[in-house]
Enzyme design. Structure first.
Site, PDB file in Angstrom:
ATOM      1  N   TYR A   1     -15.031 -11.063  -0.142  1.00  0.00           N
ATOM      2  CA  TYR A   1     -15.752  -9.812  -0.448  1.00  0.00           C
ATOM      3  C   TYR A   1     -17.061 -10.097  -1.174  1.00  0.00           C
ATOM      4  O   TYR A   1     -18.098  -9.501  -0.866  1.00  0.00           O
ATOM      5  CB  TYR A   1     -14.880  -8.860  -1.270  1.00  0.00           C
ATOM      6  CG  TYR A   1     -13.770  -8.233  -0.460  1.00  0.00           C
ATOM      7  CD1 TYR A   1     -14.046  -7.261   0.499  1.00  0.00           C
ATOM      8  CD2 TYR A   1     -12.456  -8.632  -0.615  1.00  0.00           C
ATOM      9  CE1 TYR A   1     -13.038  -6.706   1.264  1.00  0.00           C
ATOM     10  CE2 TYR A   1     -11.435  -8.089   0.140  1.00  0.00           C
ATOM     11  CZ  TYR A   1     -11.737  -7.120   1.080  1.00  0.00           C
ATOM     12  OH  TYR A   1     -10.743  -6.579   1.844  1.00  0.00           O
TER      13      TYR A   1
ATOM     14  N   ARG B   1       0.821  -1.226   0.000  1.00  0.00           N
ATOM     15  CA  ARG B   1       0.000   0.000   0.000  1.00  0.00           C
ATOM     16  C   ARG B   1       0.851   1.270   0.000  1.00  0.00           C
ATOM     17  O   ARG B   1       0.468   2.280   0.589  1.00  0.00           O
ATOM     18  CB  ARG B   1      -0.956   0.025   1.199  1.00  0.00           C
ATOM     19  CG  ARG B   1      -1.971  -1.106   1.181  1.00  0.00           C
ATOM     20  CD  ARG B   1      -3.042  -0.871   2.225  1.00  0.00           C
ATOM     21  NE  ARG B   1      -3.962  -2.003   2.328  1.00  0.00           N
ATOM     22  CZ  ARG B   1      -4.825  -2.168   3.318  1.00  0.00           C
ATOM     23  NH1 ARG B   1      -4.900  -1.291   4.292  1.00  0.00           N
ATOM     24  NH2 ARG B   1      -5.626  -3.207   3.331  1.00  0.00           N
TER      25      ARG B   1
ATOM     26  N   ARG C   1      -5.838  12.464  -6.828  1.00  0.00           N
ATOM     27  CA  ARG C   1      -7.117  11.747  -6.810  1.00  0.00           C
ATOM     28  C   ARG C   1      -8.293  12.715  -6.759  1.00  0.00           C
ATOM     29  O   ARG C   1      -9.322  12.503  -7.376  1.00  0.00           O
ATOM     30  CB  ARG C   1      -7.190  10.815  -5.597  1.00  0.00           C
ATOM     31  CG  ARG C   1      -6.657   9.422  -5.810  1.00  0.00           C
ATOM     32  CD  ARG C   1      -7.636   8.520  -6.552  1.00  0.00           C
ATOM     33  NE  ARG C   1      -8.970   8.495  -5.950  1.00  0.00           N
ATOM     34  CZ  ARG C   1      -9.288   7.861  -4.852  1.00  0.00           C
ATOM     35  NH1 ARG C   1      -8.381   7.174  -4.205  1.00  0.00           N
ATOM     36  NH2 ARG C   1     -10.511   7.896  -4.373  1.00  0.00           N
TER      37      ARG C   1
ATOM     38  N   ARG D   1      -2.814   6.240  -0.059  1.00  0.00           N
ATOM     39  CA  ARG D   1      -2.829   6.306   1.397  1.00  0.00           C
ATOM     40  C   ARG D   1      -2.163   7.564   1.937  1.00  0.00           C
ATOM     41  O   ARG D   1      -2.784   8.590   2.028  1.00  0.00           O
ATOM     42  CB  ARG D   1      -2.197   5.068   2.039  1.00  0.00           C
ATOM     43  CG  ARG D   1      -2.704   3.704   1.575  1.00  0.00           C
ATOM     44  CD  ARG D   1      -4.196   3.568   1.675  1.00  0.00           C
ATOM     45  NE  ARG D   1      -4.677   2.195   1.687  1.00  0.00           N
ATOM     46  CZ  ARG D   1      -4.682   1.370   0.649  1.00  0.00           C
ATOM     47  NH1 ARG D   1      -4.167   1.742  -0.498  1.00  0.00           N
ATOM     48  NH2 ARG D   1      -5.205   0.179   0.758  1.00  0.00           N
TER      49      ARG D   1
ATOM     50  N   ASP E   1      -6.599  -2.516  -7.849  1.00  0.00           N
ATOM     51  CA  ASP E   1      -7.168  -3.105  -6.637  1.00  0.00           C
ATOM     52  C   ASP E   1      -7.525  -4.554  -6.923  1.00  0.00           C
ATOM     53  O   ASP E   1      -7.744  -4.924  -8.082  1.00  0.00           O
ATOM     54  CB  ASP E   1      -8.404  -2.340  -6.153  1.00  0.00           C
ATOM     55  CG  ASP E   1      -8.772  -2.730  -4.711  1.00  0.00           C
ATOM     56  OD1 ASP E   1      -8.205  -2.144  -3.773  1.00  0.00           O
ATOM     57  OD2 ASP E   1      -9.591  -3.649  -4.534  1.00  0.00           O
TER      58      ASP E   1
END
Ligand code: 1CP
Length: 345
Positions: free
Chosen positions: A150, A26, A39, A30, A75
């Site tokens: 998920y 990561r 972003r 972050r 992702d």
């Protein structure tokens, strides 16, 4: 003369490079202010579909930290989203599935992934990033169990009760689901390798929720299918999960070159469990970085010594960079890891 092989690839092959390679799970996104600025108002799944932007986010941590590898900005839910499973990544929470999987009829929602048509933006991001990078690029996929968790839970979970209920109550559906997700992961990873990634990581982040017995029966065969499929390409493989101290030997045996270790298991304990034939990756507790430079140096020195005692070692955190991490401490840590290696050889 050929340029020297990058330290990360030397270590992954099982040899000892001139300095210990380091990267951070990561690391893209972050904690970096330059990431937040880029972003802006876009959702993460939208950003991933813009190759210029995604490549830039992939490169940011290499420039900022001086790490020995970049990891593709994407992702683990991207392939299933691309074949039409409704997924949203909710800020502060994670992937949320519009209609969670409940049984056999949901298998019809998982058609094979055709990466060139379904995820061309991933391949374009790799091409752009590779032109700019002077360190290896790591591609990745979610392992079948973690992606299934998920799909079945509908979002992040602590207990994985629905996932386990399906596993125990409906084996035919469970194994069909594992097989479908293994094919999707393998297709995605093969396409990433063809597009130019230098190594891959299979994230089975939540496999630590399983006993050895259940992991071996319900999960390992599907992960092995993915890892052996990539093994055939000769691309180095990293296999990682959180809380997997009890599973390390099985996860190594699933077919990998590097085995990721989280901070709960010391590298000294991991070493005899997996044996000398594997490179270890890890395993600084991401929370230690928040405790500041002195604590980080102290813990990193211990981990580097344990890694050196084992043999090949890629320094990393035991799991992902925490959002509140000070980027300055990570920059300092990279330098510390590189200098330690020089002092030791
Ligand atoms: O370094 C990087 O950040 C590279 C890109 C990357 C990777 C490797 C992202 C972008 N996600 C991942 C993998 C991923 N995604 C994993 C496996 C690794 C791990 O265990 O950390 C998992 C479990 C996910 C699912 C996911 N996506 C979560 C976890 C939720 C949970 O169950 O606890 C979260 C919070 C996300 C969102 C996400 N993905 C990536 C970023 C940068 C973010 C943060 C949110 C954002 O910036 O909008």
């Amino acid at each position: 003369m050929n340029p020297p092989e990058p330290p990360l690839l030397v270590a992954a092959r099982g040899d000892i490079p001139s300095q210990v390679p380091v990267w951070f799970m990561r690391q893209a996104g972050r904690s970096l202010p330059e990431y937040r600025a880029l972003r802006a108002n876009e959702s993460i799944l939208e950003a991933i579909q813009r190759p210029d932007l995604a490549a830039e986010i992939t490169l940011q941590p290499v420039r900022r930290y001086g790490v020995d590898a970049a990891i593709l900005f994407s992702d683990i839910v991207v392939p299933v989203a691309a074949i039409g499973v409704g997924v949203e990544i909710v800020p502060g929470r994670g992937p949320v599935i519009a209609e969670p999987f409940r049984g056999a009829s949901d298998l019809l929602r998982l058609r094979p992934l055709i990466p060139e048509e379904d995820t061309p933006y991933v391949l374009e991001t790799i091409a752009i990033a590779k032109r700019e990078l002077n360190v290896p690029l790591i591609g990745f996929a979610g392992a079948p169990f973690t992606v299934a968790s998920y799909l079945i839970e509908g979002g992040p979970s602590r207990t994985f009760t629905r996932t386990k209920a399906l596993m125990y109550n409906d084996e035919p559906t469970w194994f069909a689901l594992m097989e479908a997700l293994a094919e999707i992961a393998l297709a995605s990873l093969r396409s990433q390798v063809a597009a130019g990634v230098d190594a891959i990581q299979l994230f089975d982040s939540w496999a630590g929720a399983l006993s050895r017995r259940d992991y071996a029966r319900y999960v390992l065969p599907a992960s092995r299918h993915v890892l052996e499929g990539i093994g055939a390409t000769g691309t180095p493989r990293i296999h990682f999960g959180v809380g997997t101290g009890e599973l390390l030997e099985l996860m190594a045996g699933a077919g990998t070159d590097v085995i990721g270790v989280d901070w709960r298991t010391s590298l000294a304990d991991a070493s005899p469990r997996v044996g000398r034939g594997y490179c270890l990756q890890g395993n600084l507790d991401p929370a230690v970085v928040l405790a500041g430079v002195a604590a980080t140096h102290r813990e990193a020195a211990r981990i580097l010594q344990e890694g050196a005692d084992h043999g090949p070692h890629i320094f990393n955190l035991g799991h992902g960079v925490l959002p509140e991490t000070d980027p300055g401490v990570l920059t300092d840590l990279v330098e510390f890891v590189h200098n330690f290696a020089r002092a030791a050889t």
